[in-house]
Design a protein around this motif. Structure first.
Motif, PDB file in Angstrom:
ATOM      1  N   PHE A 381       4.145  -8.388  -1.143  1.00 36.79           N
ATOM      2  CA  PHE A 381       3.407  -8.231  -2.403  1.00 36.79           C
ATOM      3  C   PHE A 381       2.013  -8.851  -2.315  1.00 36.79           C
ATOM      4  O   PHE A 381       1.030  -8.259  -2.777  1.00 36.79           O
ATOM      5  CB  PHE A 381       4.182  -8.864  -3.549  1.00 36.79           C
ATOM      6  N   MET A 382       1.905 -10.040  -1.715  1.00 35.16           N
ATOM      7  CA  MET A 382       0.613 -10.720  -1.634  1.00 35.16           C
ATOM      8  C   MET A 382      -0.382  -9.947  -0.778  1.00 35.16           C
ATOM      9  O   MET A 382      -1.593 -10.036  -0.992  1.00 35.16           O
ATOM     10  CB  MET A 382       0.801 -12.136  -1.076  1.00 35.16           C
ATOM     11  N   MET A 383       0.104  -9.171   0.184  1.00 35.78           N
ATOM     12  CA  MET A 383      -0.790  -8.319   0.972  1.00 35.78           C
ATOM     13  C   MET A 383      -1.128  -7.038   0.235  1.00 35.78           C
ATOM     14  O   MET A 383      -2.233  -6.512   0.355  1.00 35.78           O
ATOM     15  CB  MET A 383      -0.137  -7.996   2.320  1.00 35.78           C
ATOM     16  N   ARG A 384      -0.145  -6.518  -0.522  1.00 34.11           N
ATOM     17  CA  ARG A 384      -0.319  -5.215  -1.161  1.00 34.11           C
ATOM     18  C   ARG A 384      -1.153  -5.278  -2.439  1.00 34.11           C
ATOM     19  O   ARG A 384      -1.820  -4.314  -2.799  1.00 34.11           O
ATOM     20  CB  ARG A 384       1.060  -4.618  -1.468  1.00 34.11           C
ATOM     21  N   LEU A 388      -6.077  -6.263  -1.238  1.00 38.64           N
ATOM     22  CA  LEU A 388      -5.423  -5.985   0.037  1.00 38.64           C
ATOM     23  C   LEU A 388      -5.956  -6.861   1.163  1.00 38.64           C
ATOM     24  O   LEU A 388      -6.569  -6.407   2.116  1.00 38.64           O
ATOM     25  CB  LEU A 388      -5.555  -4.503   0.413  1.00 38.64           C
ATOM     26  N   MET A 389      -5.720  -8.166   1.036  1.00 33.61           N
ATOM     27  CA  MET A 389      -6.123  -9.134   2.052  1.00 33.61           C
ATOM     28  C   MET A 389      -4.882  -9.661   2.766  1.00 33.61           C
ATOM     29  O   MET A 389      -3.811  -9.764   2.170  1.00 33.61           O
ATOM     30  CB  MET A 389      -6.881 -10.288   1.409  1.00 33.61           C
ATOM     31  N   LEU A 390      -5.049 -10.045   4.035  1.00 32.88           N
ATOM     32  CA  LEU A 390      -3.926 -10.522   4.847  1.00 32.88           C
ATOM     33  C   LEU A 390      -3.929 -12.034   4.998  1.00 32.88           C
ATOM     34  O   LEU A 390      -3.345 -12.561   5.953  1.00 32.88           O
ATOM     35  CB  LEU A 390      -3.964  -9.860   6.232  1.00 32.88           C
ATOM     36  N   ASP A 391      -4.566 -12.752   4.073  1.00 32.19           N
ATOM     37  CA  ASP A 391      -4.629 -14.215   4.171  1.00 32.19           C
ATOM     38  C   ASP A 391      -3.248 -14.838   4.324  1.00 32.19           C
ATOM     39  O   ASP A 391      -3.072 -15.847   5.017  1.00 32.19           O
ATOM     40  CB  ASP A 391      -5.303 -14.798   2.924  1.00 32.19           C
ATOM     41  N   ILE A 392      -2.246 -14.253   3.687  1.00 31.27           N
ATOM     42  CA  ILE A 392      -0.898 -14.822   3.686  1.00 31.27           C
ATOM     43  C   ILE A 392      -0.321 -14.902   5.094  1.00 31.27           C
ATOM     44  O   ILE A 392       0.502 -15.774   5.396  1.00 31.27           O
ATOM     45  CB  ILE A 392       0.020 -13.980   2.761  1.00 31.27           C
ATOM     46  N   LEU A 393      -0.763 -14.016   6.007  1.00 34.04           N
ATOM     47  CA  LEU A 393      -0.228 -14.013   7.368  1.00 34.04           C
ATOM     48  C   LEU A 393      -0.694 -15.215   8.180  1.00 34.04           C
ATOM     49  O   LEU A 393      -0.100 -15.531   9.211  1.00 34.04           O
ATOM     50  CB  LEU A 393      -0.615 -12.718   8.092  1.00 34.04           C
ATOM     51  N   SER A 394      -1.751 -15.890   7.728  1.00 35.56           N
ATOM     52  CA  SER A 394      -2.187 -17.102   8.422  1.00 35.56           C
ATOM     53  C   SER A 394      -1.144 -18.206   8.329  1.00 35.56           C
ATOM     54  O   SER A 394      -1.171 -19.158   9.106  1.00 35.56           O
ATOM     55  CB  SER A 394      -3.523 -17.599   7.844  1.00 35.56           C
ATOM     56  N   TYR A 440     -11.201  -2.366  -0.919  1.00 37.66           N
ATOM     57  CA  TYR A 440      -9.828  -2.683  -0.537  1.00 37.66           C
ATOM     58  C   TYR A 440      -9.765  -2.625   0.981  1.00 37.66           C
ATOM     59  O   TYR A 440     -10.141  -1.624   1.586  1.00 37.66           O
ATOM     60  CB  TYR A 440      -8.847  -1.698  -1.187  1.00 37.66           C
ATOM     61  N   PHE A 441      -9.288  -3.686   1.588  1.00 42.12           N
ATOM     62  CA  PHE A 441      -9.535  -3.895   3.008  1.00 42.12           C
ATOM     63  C   PHE A 441      -8.365  -3.511   3.918  1.00 42.12           C
ATOM     64  O   PHE A 441      -8.534  -2.756   4.859  1.00 42.12           O
ATOM     65  CB  PHE A 441      -9.923  -5.354   3.239  1.00 42.12           C
ATOM     66  N   ALA A 442      -7.181  -4.069   3.686  1.00 42.28           N
ATOM     67  CA  ALA A 442      -6.068  -3.812   4.593  1.00 42.28           C
ATOM     68  C   ALA A 442      -5.597  -2.365   4.457  1.00 42.28           C
ATOM     69  O   ALA A 442      -5.693  -1.755   3.397  1.00 42.28           O
ATOM     70  CB  ALA A 442      -4.914  -4.771   4.300  1.00 42.28           C
ATOM     71  N   VAL A 443      -5.086  -1.835   5.564  1.00 38.45           N
ATOM     72  CA  VAL A 443      -4.503  -0.494   5.571  1.00 38.45           C
ATOM     73  C   VAL A 443      -3.014  -0.667   5.866  1.00 38.45           C
ATOM     74  O   VAL A 443      -2.614  -0.852   7.004  1.00 38.45           O
ATOM     75  CB  VAL A 443      -5.169   0.418   6.613  1.00 38.45           C
ATOM     76  N   LEU A 444      -2.201  -0.662   4.811  1.00 43.05           N
ATOM     77  CA  LEU A 444      -0.763  -0.886   4.929  1.00 43.05           C
ATOM     78  C   LEU A 444      -0.022   0.432   4.792  1.00 43.05           C
ATOM     79  O   LEU A 444      -0.352   1.258   3.940  1.00 43.05           O
ATOM     80  CB  LEU A 444      -0.253  -1.853   3.851  1.00 43.05           C
ATOM     81  N   GLN A 445       0.988   0.601   5.604  1.00 34.99           N
ATOM     82  CA  GLN A 445       1.871   1.759   5.501  1.00 34.99           C
ATOM     83  C   GLN A 445       3.204   1.289   4.901  1.00 34.99           C
ATOM     84  O   GLN A 445       3.622   0.156   5.120  1.00 34.99           O
ATOM     85  CB  GLN A 445       2.116   2.374   6.890  1.00 34.99           C
ATOM     86  N   THR A 458      10.013  -4.233   8.336  1.00 42.00           N
ATOM     87  CA  THR A 458       8.931  -3.808   9.222  1.00 42.00           C
ATOM     88  C   THR A 458       7.625  -3.765   8.450  1.00 42.00           C
ATOM     89  O   THR A 458       7.544  -3.173   7.382  1.00 42.00           O
ATOM     90  CB  THR A 458       9.221  -2.422   9.824  1.00 42.00           C
ATOM     91  N   LEU A 459       6.608  -4.404   8.994  1.00 43.76           N
ATOM     92  CA  LEU A 459       5.273  -4.403   8.403  1.00 43.76           C
ATOM     93  C   LEU A 459       4.387  -3.507   9.253  1.00 43.76           C
ATOM     94  O   LEU A 459       4.194  -3.760  10.444  1.00 43.76           O
ATOM     95  CB  LEU A 459       4.703  -5.820   8.354  1.00 43.76           C
ATOM     96  N   SER A 460       3.856  -2.450   8.657  1.00 40.67           N
ATOM     97  CA  SER A 460       3.011  -1.499   9.389  1.00 40.67           C
ATOM     98  C   SER A 460       1.577  -1.634   8.910  1.00 40.67           C
ATOM     99  O   SER A 460       1.264  -1.352   7.753  1.00 40.67           O
ATOM    100  CB  SER A 460       3.517  -0.068   9.176  1.00 40.67           C
ATOM    101  N   LEU A 461       0.693  -2.064   9.813  1.00 44.16           N
ATOM    102  CA  LEU A 461      -0.700  -2.345   9.485  1.00 44.16           C
ATOM    103  C   LEU A 461      -1.617  -1.664  10.493  1.00 44.16           C
ATOM    104  O   LEU A 461      -1.315  -1.617  11.691  1.00 44.16           O
ATOM    105  CB  LEU A 461      -0.969  -3.849   9.519  1.00 44.16           C
TER     106      LEU A 461
END
Length: 678
Positions: A381-384, A388-394, A440-445, A458-461
């Motif tokens: 949810f935090m990525m979506r 659409l930032m991926l800060d949470i993955l840090s 909107y930055f990240a490209v999530l599938q 599965t996380l598809s980026l």
């Protein structure tokens, strides 16, 4: 005798809204070792009789005897037993709200229901009693010194008669005065440091209980003090601690103190929204509380819903944008629209008990999920959510091999304390962004904003491949008293010695030793993170230019320390190094390199890039940029998917500042691909 059985709360109505029901405890009078006795009554917490709420740490050891509730035994733990004995009055009953007693802990549905309006229990209390344990030797002096510090801080630097240097600002004067007082009482300061090691200051639920309260009274047996007076010492205690990296609980408690003090404008806000009872955006609050603890690991997430922007104003979870100008006309228009939508959502939610317009299921406390599911759904949810930032993955920081783990490799284990400082957490770098060209930055599938993913684990980026790791150092685990062994780490990667300084054919750009030193401090992130300045709040390109030059100067200070005139550098290069060193700080270089290289490995890639990455990375791991990520990530290629190893810093401004990503997205400079991460 049978244990006490709770009477159920009134059911949720089929039509219309249901009041937030809970129970209040009426503690019977008594003294000494006389058995504890109480009764429970069900109330609407928005219209309750006067009561006090207890904030405390549960502890683990069971009490010797039960609490008698309506004449039936109810087993409690030692810390609560001691607290209740000191809180009960000798001749009259005392009305309290105590989480472990007023919520049926054996009823999962009730726990989920109560947690959704937990903040109301503390918001509507006449006051919060913060139970901090027994009155051990030295506590009296700790409370007295805390009150002195609080009086000075509340006066914003002291009265005119205490100001010694009129050329100093009020914050500097305040710090100078308090430091002088603390230095005069070293023994009490040590007791103060030990006092803040008590379990209470590590518990995550205690944060919400204090944040939403109107007044908190701290108690150690019969000794009392305003809890905010205790918190006034936090920043000074933390300065006297040895901490390898930032973000520990005491720093967050100091933030609470600052935000709850009226009229204190010297602290930059991390949120542009003024939301009552909020500590700021969900991500920043989660980052600040990472090292807190919870008895139930799911509460690391659930406990923040009542004190964060998105948790309190649901529309913010759906309408976030990234903008460098918070006061522009479009941003002001967006804020107005957000308020209007929030009011509309609130009116809809009143029409039915199960109507929760705008709230994603990831922002609902649900104890029917296990903690992996809670963390996984929240992370997605935090990525979506926009933008659409991926800060949470840090926050993915593996301490063991993630292959075969029950957790997907891309899901942070919030119940574990961080093992290294965040590189992408401050927001300095823009590796996977395009300098504002994309809203909107990240490209999530397979990541719908509403509903479930087809393959939830599965996380598809989308992103692109940068390079492959060919050489690695050992894990850097120097203690806070030690300096990072720069030359030893160098020798683990290169066959040539560190000194004398010389060019090396297998590195890109800078003088290799200079690039190596900058790598250990994560480039200009080191000087930024160690600076105590308002520059972070202002941001902008000047920040990057200023601290990039500072990082170069600090690295030069280290290089010039042991370098002699027999260097293989030209006289011009050597003079330039000396000049840069005169503007640098050797102490800051050591502090920066220790902060960001601790529990990491330094590596070299096939094409000559230097970097620092996760402690578990191996040769053959791939450095990739994922769109929407502020920093690159290390991935491990498997047969039909990738494993996320963790975030990384790579010593190349084109990559770290997003220039390469702009080339990829606008000019097809490198091929893009979809990474399937499990």
């Amino acid at each position: 005798m049978d244990q006490y059985h709770y009477n159920p709360l009134p059911p949720i109505a089929e039509l219309g809204s249901t009041p937030p029901f809970t129970r209040l405890l009426l503690l019977a009078p008594g003294i000494g070792r006389y058995p504890l006795s109480c009764s429970l009554t069900i109330v609407d917490i928005q219209n309750p009789p006067p009561y006090e709420a207890l904030s405390y740490s549960w502890g683990r050891e069971s009490a010797a005897g039960p609490l008698w509730c309506h004449g039936r035994p109810l087993q409690i733990r030692v810390n609560l037993d001691i607290a209740l004995r000191h809180l009960r009055l000798p001749h009259q009953a005392r009305r309290l709200w105590v989480d472990v007693l007023c919520i049926d802990q054996s009823n999962i549905d009730e726990r989920s229901r109560q947690v959704r309006y937990m903040r109301l229990m503390y918001k509507h209390a006449a006051r919060i009693i913060v139970w901090l344990g027994l009155r051990t030797p030295g506590i009296d002096e700790v409370f007295q010194l805390s009150q002195i510090v609080a009086d000075i801080r509340n006066a914003n630097g002291g009265s005119a008669t205490t100001i010694k240097d009129t050329s100093m600002g009020p914050v500097e004067q305040e710090l100078d005065i308090i430091t002088e007082i603390l230095d005069a009482h070293p023994q009490v300061v040590m007791q103060l440091v030990d006092f803040f090691d008590r379990e209470y200051f590590m518990r995550i639920w205690c944060v919400q209980e204090v944040v939403v309260s109107a007044w908190c009274l701290a108690k150690c047996e019969d000794l009392e003090i305003n809890f905010m007076s205790l918190l006034s010492c936090m920043i000074h205690v933390n300065m006297r601690r040895c901490s390898v990296f930032a973000g520990k609980p005491l720093e967050f408690w100091n933030m609470i103190y600052m935000l709850k003090q009226p009229g204190r404008s010297n602290m930059p806000r991390i949120s542009e929204h003024e939301i009552e009872g909020s500590m700021g955006p969900m991500y920043h609050t989660l980052t600040g509380t990472r090292d807190f603890q919870a008895t139930d690991p799911r509460d690391k997430i659930f406990s923040l819903f009542g004190i964060t922007d998105e948790g309190l104003m649901l529309v913010l979870a759906l309408t976030g944008v990234l903008s460098s100008n918070k006061n522009s006309f479009p941003m002001r228009l967006l804020k107005r629209a957000q308020r209007d939508i929030a009011d509309f959502a609130q009116s809809i939610n009143k029409t039915g008990p199960d109507v929760d317009f705008g709230r994603n299921t990831a922002l609902k406390a649900d104890y029917n999920k296990d903690h992996m599911e809670v963390y996984r759904d929240f992370t997605r949810f935090m990525m979506r959510k926009p933008p659409l930032m991926l800060d949470i993955l840090s926050h993915v920081q593996h301490i063991g091999n993630p292959v075969g783990d029950s957790f997907p490799s891309w899901v942070p284990k919030w119940h574990q304390p961080r093992s290294a400082s965040l590189i992408g957490g401050i927001g300095v770098y823009l590796s996977g962004l395009c300098n504002g060209h994309f809203r909107y930055f990240a490209v999530l599938q397979d990541s719908p904003l509403a509903g479930s993913s087809i393959h939830p684990n599965t996380l598809s980026l989308d992103g692109y491949y940068v390079d492959r790791v060919v050489l690695l150092s050992a894990v850097i685990d120097t203690s806070v008293e030690e300096m990072v062994p720069v030359e030893d780490l160098w020798n683990q990667l290169f066959s040539t010695s560190f000194f004398p300084l010389a060019r090396h054919p297998n590195t890109k750009g800078d003088l290799p030793q200079m690039a190596f030193c900058k790598t250990l401090s994560a480039g200009f992130l080191g000087p930024v993170a160690t600076a105590i300045s308002h520059d972070l709040a202002n941001g902008g390109e000047n920040l990057g230019q200023k601290y990039r030059a500072q990082a170069h100067a600090d690295a030069a200070a280290y290089l010039s320390l042991a370098e002699s005139n027999n260097s293989t550098l030209s006289p011009v290069e050597f003079a330039s190094l000396r000049e840069a060193a005169s503007r640098g700080s050797l102490a800051r270089f050591h502090r920066s390199s220790q902060t960001f290289s601790y529990n990491r490995k330094v590596y070299l890639t096939q094409n000559g890039f230097l970097g620092i990455g996760p402690m578990i990375m191996n040769k053959g791991d791939e450095v990739c940029v994922l769109f929407g990520g502020r920093v690159p990530f290390v991935l491990r290629r498997m047969h039909d998917h990738h494993v996320l190893v963790g975030e990384t810093y790579i010593q190349d401004d084109e990559i770290m500042c997003g220039k390469l990503t702009e080339g990829v997205r606008f000019r097809n400079q490198l091929p893009t691909m979809t990474f399937h991460i499990r």
